[in-house]
Design an enzyme around this catalytic site. Structure first.
Site, PDB file in Angstrom:
ATOM      1  N   GLY A  69       5.978   2.863  -0.250  1.00  0.00           N
ATOM      2  CA  GLY A  69       5.194   1.647  -0.495  1.00  0.00           C
ATOM      3  C   GLY A  69       5.309   0.620   0.613  1.00  0.00           C
TER       4      GLY A  69
ATOM      5  CB  ALA B  92      10.857  -0.037 -20.551  1.00  0.00           C
ATOM      6  CB  ALA B  93       9.507   1.832 -15.701  1.00  0.00           C
ATOM      7  CE  LYS B  94      10.058  -1.872 -10.449  1.00  0.00           C
ATOM      8  NZ  LYS B  94      10.263  -1.357  -9.092  1.00  0.00           N
TER       9      LYS B  94
ATOM     10  CE1 TYR C 173       7.073  -3.198 -11.979  1.00  0.00           C
ATOM     11  CE2 TYR C 173       7.806  -5.219 -13.056  1.00  0.00           C
ATOM     12  CZ  TYR C 173       7.654  -4.455 -11.917  1.00  0.00           C
ATOM     13  OH  TYR C 173       8.105  -4.954 -10.703  1.00  0.00           O
TER      14      TYR C 173
ATOM     15  CG  ASN D 195       8.964  -1.380  -1.828  1.00  0.00           C
ATOM     16  OD1 ASN D 195       9.320  -2.469  -2.271  1.00  0.00           O
ATOM     17  ND2 ASN D 195       7.720  -1.171  -1.383  1.00  0.00           N
TER      18      ASN D 195
ATOM     19  CB  SER E 134      11.350  -5.800 -11.432  1.00  0.00           C
ATOM     20  OG  SER E 134      10.708  -6.965 -11.928  1.00  0.00           O
TER      21      SER E 134
ATOM     22  CB  SER F 291       0.647   0.150   2.784  1.00  0.00           C
ATOM     23  OG  SER F 291       0.539  -0.315   1.446  1.00  0.00           O
ATOM     24  NE  ARG F 292      -0.407  -3.939  -1.942  1.00  0.00           N
ATOM     25  CZ  ARG F 292      -0.977  -2.896  -2.546  1.00  0.00           C
ATOM     26  NH1 ARG F 292      -1.788  -2.114  -1.873  1.00  0.00           N
ATOM     27  NH2 ARG F 292      -0.730  -2.642  -3.819  1.00  0.00           N
TER      28      ARG F 292
HETATM   29  N1  LIG Z   1       6.497  -9.278  -5.626  1.00  0.00           N
HETATM   30  C1  LIG Z   1       7.243  -9.571  -6.683  1.00  0.00           C
HETATM   31  O1  LIG Z   1       7.197 -10.702  -7.213  1.00  0.00           O
HETATM   32  C2  LIG Z   1       8.188  -8.541  -7.230  1.00  0.00           C
HETATM   33  C3  LIG Z   1       9.078  -8.936  -8.237  1.00  0.00           C
HETATM   34  C4  LIG Z   1       9.975  -8.014  -8.749  1.00  0.00           C
HETATM   35  C5  LIG Z   1       9.984  -6.706  -8.251  1.00  0.00           C
HETATM   36  N2  LIG Z   1       9.100  -6.347  -7.286  1.00  0.00           N
HETATM   37  C6  LIG Z   1       9.173  -4.960  -6.794  1.00  0.00           C
HETATM   38  O2  LIG Z   1       9.098  -4.960  -5.384  1.00  0.00           O
HETATM   39  C7  LIG Z   1       8.446  -3.763  -4.930  1.00  0.00           C
HETATM   40  C8  LIG Z   1       7.278  -4.119  -4.030  1.00  0.00           C
HETATM   41  O3  LIG Z   1       6.369  -4.935  -4.760  1.00  0.00           O
HETATM   42  P1  LIG Z   1       5.203  -5.761  -4.041  1.00  0.00           P
HETATM   43  O4  LIG Z   1       5.103  -7.037  -4.759  1.00  0.00           O
HETATM   44  O5  LIG Z   1       5.385  -5.749  -2.560  1.00  0.00           O
HETATM   45  O6  LIG Z   1       3.935  -4.857  -4.477  1.00  0.00           O
HETATM   46  P2  LIG Z   1       2.538  -4.579  -3.747  1.00  0.00           P
HETATM   47  O7  LIG Z   1       2.121  -5.704  -2.888  1.00  0.00           O
HETATM   48  O8  LIG Z   1       1.613  -4.148  -4.834  1.00  0.00           O
HETATM   49  O9  LIG Z   1       2.895  -3.295  -2.845  1.00  0.00           O
HETATM   50  C9  LIG Z   1       3.225  -2.090  -3.482  1.00  0.00           C
HETATM   51  C10 LIG Z   1       3.312  -0.975  -2.465  1.00  0.00           C
HETATM   52  O10 LIG Z   1       3.522   0.278  -3.173  1.00  0.00           O
HETATM   53  C11 LIG Z   1       2.454   1.167  -2.836  1.00  0.00           C
HETATM   54  N3  LIG Z   1       2.137   2.059  -3.954  1.00  0.00           N
HETATM   55  C12 LIG Z   1       1.706   1.715  -5.194  1.00  0.00           C
HETATM   56  N4  LIG Z   1       1.452   2.823  -5.905  1.00  0.00           N
HETATM   57  C13 LIG Z   1       1.752   3.868  -5.096  1.00  0.00           C
HETATM   58  C14 LIG Z   1       1.681   5.283  -5.252  1.00  0.00           C
HETATM   59  N5  LIG Z   1       1.256   5.858  -6.402  1.00  0.00           N
HETATM   60  N6  LIG Z   1       2.081   6.070  -4.217  1.00  0.00           N
HETATM   61  C15 LIG Z   1       2.495   5.521  -3.044  1.00  0.00           C
HETATM   62  N7  LIG Z   1       2.573   4.202  -2.847  1.00  0.00           N
HETATM   63  C16 LIG Z   1       2.196   3.393  -3.857  1.00  0.00           C
HETATM   64  C17 LIG Z   1       1.273   0.254  -2.491  1.00  0.00           C
HETATM   65  O11 LIG Z   1       0.270   0.904  -1.710  1.00  0.00           O
HETATM   66  P3  LIG Z   1      -1.009   1.637  -2.383  1.00  0.00           P
HETATM   67  O12 LIG Z   1      -1.432   0.822  -3.568  1.00  0.00           O
HETATM   68  O13 LIG Z   1      -2.034   1.720  -1.289  1.00  0.00           O
HETATM   69  O14 LIG Z   1      -0.541   3.003  -2.779  1.00  0.00           O
HETATM   70  C18 LIG Z   1       2.026  -0.793  -1.673  1.00  0.00           C
HETATM   71  O15 LIG Z   1       2.346  -0.290  -0.398  1.00  0.00           O
HETATM   72  C19 LIG Z   1       8.050  -3.010  -6.196  1.00  0.00           C
HETATM   73  O16 LIG Z   1       9.061  -2.077  -6.522  1.00  0.00           O
HETATM   74  C20 LIG Z   1       7.999  -4.092  -7.254  1.00  0.00           C
HETATM   75  O17 LIG Z   1       8.194  -3.583  -8.557  1.00  0.00           O
HETATM   76  C21 LIG Z   1       8.201  -7.230  -6.769  1.00  0.00           C
END
Ligand SMILES: NC(=O)c1ccc[n+]([C@@H]2O[C@H](COP(=O)([O-])OP(=O)(O)OC[C@H]3O[C@@H](n4cnc5c(N)ncnc54)[C@H](OP(=O)(O)O)[C@@H]3O)[C@@H](O)[C@H]2O)c1
Length: 259
Positions: A22, A160-162, A158, A90, A145, A24-25
């Site tokens: 993950g 529960a999975a985390k 979500y 991630n 998370s 990409s962003r």
């Molecule tokens: N941001 C927050 O506030 C926050 C808070 C708590 C925990 N987190 C955790 O932090 C991590 C990153 O979150 P984020 O906020 O940066 O999310 P995000 O902006 O949605 O980025 C998620 C990344 O995962 C990739 N991804 C999603 N589904 C995928 C799949 N089936 N196969 C391969 N790649 C996949 C997405 O690319 P594609 O969609 O193109 O596949 C993207 O690169 C996650 O584990 C999230 O649960 C984030």
């Protein structure tokens, strides 16, 4: 606002091979960039690259939401790197379900578990032989998370999975410690990223409040920047944390009550 206090040591991860899902962003892209800045060679995956995807990493398009997708990605990543020293699980996606926990359909539960929990188990299973072969010093960092500890009802699946990811990481840390492989978990709070911003907008609309209300009241005065999480990953992945395993590090500006 995130303050960059010092430049990363560009040799800290020299010779290290890192695989980040993950990337990409959002948080994943910041983790990839931080490991690159420390001198690591990095492979990442997502279903699509974006303008944020760090160019110096190898991007392999893939889907870690299925076992077959994980196996294809892991094989391609290992072929590219010739082995692995650092794994960051991630990739995830929180999908809010408004309307009551008991109305979350079975398929949504299964999707949530596949992507937010089993993807990390499957990626780890696929890479573990290579991590063991690299010898002591390997590291797995699982991105969990705050929803694992204080799950909002629309994110029950979500959360529960985390929570399962946290328990799994603890068990894995115990099992792998004798091999010198460390396993840690990071618990991010509200970090500004494309994925999380969309979820917060959902909540704001459902509650009829402004978007800013969803990140108000964070004791340290601001929502997180993806680099806040990337710095924590860099520490846990480095030899600075060589005596640290099995921990969950909360990085949330003080938002979660102390547990
Ligand atoms: N941001 C927050 O506030 C926050 C808070 C708590 C925990 N987190 C955790 O932090 C991590 C990153 O979150 P984020 O906020 O940066 O999310 P995000 O902006 O949605 O980025 C998620 C990344 O995962 C990739 N991804 C999603 N589904 C995928 C799949 N089936 N196969 C391969 N790649 C996949 C997405 O690319 P594609 O969609 O193109 O596949 C993207 O690169 C996650 O584990 C999230 O649960 C984030």
């Amino acid at each position: 606002m995130f303050r960059t206090s010092s430049s990363p040591d560009p040799t800290e991860f020299a010779g290290k091979r890192a695989i980040v899902t993950g990337g990409s962003r959002g948080i994943g892209a910041a983790i990839v960039q931080r490991l690159l800045d420390g001198g690591a060679t990095v492979v990442t995956t997502a279903r699509n690259a974006t303008d944020e995807t760090p160019k110096a990493a190898t991007f392999i398009r893939g889907d870690v939401g299925t076992l077959a997708g994980v196996q294809a990605f892991a094989a391609a990543a290992l072929a590219e790197l010739g082995g692995v020293d650092i794994v960051v699980n991630n990739a995830a996606a929180a999908r809010a379900h408004i309307g009551g926990i008991s109305s979350i359909p079975d398929e949504e539960w299964i999707d949530a578990l596949d992507l937010n929990y089993l993807s990390a188990v499957r990626v780890t299973n696929a890479l573990l032989p290579a991590l063991r072969e690299a010898g002591p010093g390997g590291v797995i960092v699982n991105i969990s998370s705050g929803a694992a500890l204080t799950p909002p009802p629309p994110l029950a699946h979500y959360g529960a999975a985390k929570a399962a990811l946290n328990a799994y990481s603890k068990a894995l840390a115990s099992e792998l410690a004798p091999a010198g492989i460390r396993v840690t978990t990071i618990i991010p709070g509200n970090v500004l990223t494309p994925g999380a911003d969309a979820i917060r907008q959902n909540f704001a609309d459902a509650m009829d409040v402004p978007l800013a209300a969803t990140t108000a009241g964070i004791p340290l005065g601001r929502p997180g920047d993806p680099r806040d999480i990337a710095e924590a990953v860099a520490y846990l992945a480095s030899d600075r944390a060589q005596w640290v395993t099995g921990v969950s590090l909360t990085v949330d500006g003080g938002e979660l009550p102390i547990v």
